[in-house]
Design a protein around this motif. Structure first.
Motif, PDB file in Angstrom:
ATOM      1  N   LEU A   7       0.831  -1.211   0.000  1.00  0.00           N
ATOM      2  CA  LEU A   7       0.000   0.000   0.000  1.00  0.00           C
ATOM      3  C   LEU A   7       0.862   1.257   0.000  1.00  0.00           C
ATOM      4  N   LEU A   9      -1.868   1.630  -3.218  1.00  0.00           N
ATOM      5  CA  LEU A   9      -1.909   1.125  -4.591  1.00  0.00           C
ATOM      6  C   LEU A   9      -1.807   2.298  -5.563  1.00  0.00           C
ATOM      7  N   GLU A  11      -3.063   4.328  -8.858  1.00  0.00           N
ATOM      8  CA  GLU A  11      -4.428   4.536  -9.323  1.00  0.00           C
ATOM      9  C   GLU A  11      -4.844   3.428 -10.294  1.00  0.00           C
ATOM     10  N   THR A  13      -3.634   0.334 -10.584  1.00  0.00           N
ATOM     11  CA  THR A  13      -3.832  -0.936  -9.882  1.00  0.00           C
ATOM     12  C   THR A  13      -5.152  -0.942  -9.126  1.00  0.00           C
ATOM     13  N   PHE A  14      -5.475   0.192  -8.499  1.00  0.00           N
ATOM     14  CA  PHE A  14      -6.724   0.287  -7.752  1.00  0.00           C
ATOM     15  C   PHE A  14      -7.922   0.044  -8.678  1.00  0.00           C
ATOM     16  N   TYR A  15      -7.922   0.707  -9.808  1.00  0.00           N
ATOM     17  CA  TYR A  15      -9.015   0.530 -10.773  1.00  0.00           C
ATOM     18  C   TYR A  15      -9.106  -0.916 -11.267  1.00  0.00           C
ATOM     19  N   LEU A  18     -10.382  -3.150  -8.477  1.00  0.00           N
ATOM     20  CA  LEU A  18     -11.801  -2.866  -8.255  1.00  0.00           C
ATOM     21  C   LEU A  18     -12.646  -3.557  -9.333  1.00  0.00           C
ATOM     22  N   LEU A  84      -7.550  -4.857  -1.018  1.00  0.00           N
ATOM     23  CA  LEU A  84      -8.417  -3.806  -1.565  1.00  0.00           C
ATOM     24  C   LEU A  84      -9.233  -3.151  -0.444  1.00  0.00           C
ATOM     25  N   GLU A  87      -7.059  -0.782   1.431  1.00  0.00           N
ATOM     26  CA  GLU A  87      -6.813   0.424   0.654  1.00  0.00           C
ATOM     27  C   GLU A  87      -8.035   1.343   0.691  1.00  0.00           C
ATOM     28  N   ILE A  88      -9.216   0.744   0.602  1.00  0.00           N
ATOM     29  CA  ILE A  88     -10.436   1.557   0.647  1.00  0.00           C
ATOM     30  C   ILE A  88     -10.555   2.246   2.009  1.00  0.00           C
TER      31      ILE A  88
END
Lengths: 108, 204
Positions: A7, A9, A11, A13-15, A18, A84, A87-88
């Motif tokens: 962490l 992530l 952007e 990787t996050f997308y 998700l 995830l 991260e959220i």
């Protein structure tokens, strides 16, 4: 697994992660990223392929069976889901502490 | 048309292919010895993009090609093991103007190329050791000749025996020399690609 090392992530990787909350193949991920980001983020094919390879190596996503013979389909592993979630939470905390902060300037 | 060229830098290689297309030559095939095969058609301004990847399975390779096609990139040339993968945007369908959307992944191709060159270097060195026997060494020219007592022979006899054996020596030593030069080249490319990788990461 040491989640903190992974962490925050990026952007992209996050997308991607998700999008993989539901099993998808590469191009479906690309389309979903565009949709979620309201066309602000476009992941090109070479970049997406590399990101998927990395996530597979880190065991955050896994390939699942698909009927499409040419396209591989992936989904989050339990570890991927956990990461995830963390991260959220981290992002939520950032939003929380920034609410009510006066920075002045004109409102747009 | 065939053309021999070694371009160990993807940006320059892309430029080279674009210039060839402007002259009406389109990439059809490439092999790792540096031979490009071109097909002749009407000149066009094109924008080639190169990725560098090898694949451990046929399925992975097909999935890779399918992803690029879906995203509007025609896979012009490349095989599972070729490393270099050549792409052209399909008019009206490519949604990005590059096959990479961030500099880390764009630089990554140099990193993979560098590791591949390093692996080839190691292979060449291994071959050199395998081919080097106790009787003859690549760095000792005298040991290349097997004629007993050759180096102690008097003038004319020496030259006769020397010239007689030389063709055999060349046949015996040629692969060694080739491996030796390839080892140097691979070592050089490996280091150079690593530099290009770092340079690309620094570009803002």
């Amino acid at each position: 697994m040491n989640y903190n090392k992974l962490l925050p992530l990026t952007e992209t990787t996050f997308y991607i992660m998700l999008s993989l909350a539901t099993p998808s193949h590469g191009y479906a991920i690309m389309q979903n990223v565009e949709l979620l980001s309201e066309n602000k983020v476009k992941v090109a094919a070479g970049t997406l392929y590399g990101a998927i390879e990395n996530l597979l190596k880190q065991k955050l996503i896994i390939e699942v069976k698909s009927e499409d013979k040419r396209r591989r389909v992936y989904t989050l592993t339990p570890e991927g889901k956990e990461l995830l979630k963390l991260e959220i939470e981290r992002l939520r905390h950032l939003i929380q502490i920034s609410e009510g902060i006066e920075l002045g300037g004109k409102e747009r | 048309m065939k053309k021999f060229k070694i371009i160990p830098d993807f940006v320059n290689e892309e430029k080279f292919l674009n210039e060839m297309a402007l002259q009406g030559y389109y990439l059809e095939k490439y092999n790792s010895l540096g031979v490009y095969t071109f097909r002749e058609e009407a000149p066009q301004s094109l924008c080639y993009r190169i990725d560098y990847r090898t694949f451990s399975s046929k399925k992975q390779f097909e999935d890779y090609c399918a992803l690029f096609e879906d995203a509007g990139w025609e896979h012009v040339y490349g095989t599972r093991h070729s490393g270099s993968q050549y792409f052209l945007p399909i008019p009206g369908r490519a949604q990005t103007d590059d096959i990479f959307s961030d500099k880390e992944s764009k630089a990554g191709r140099y990193k993979r190329y560098s590791s591949q060159c390093f692996a080839s270097l190691m292979l060449m060195i291994t071959w050199l050791f395998v081919l080097n026997s106790d009787n003859w060494k690549i760095w000792n020219v005298k040991s290349w000749y097997f004629t007993p007592g050759l180096w102690d022979m008097p003038g004319s006899l020496f030259w006769k025996a020397f010239l007689f054996e030389t063709p055999f020596v060349i046949l015996r030593v040629a692969p060694m020399i080739l491996f030796f030069f390839m080892a140097i080249l691979y070592g050089y490319w490996s280091v150079k690609a690593k530099d290009l990788y770092k340079k690309e990461l620094d570009v803002h």
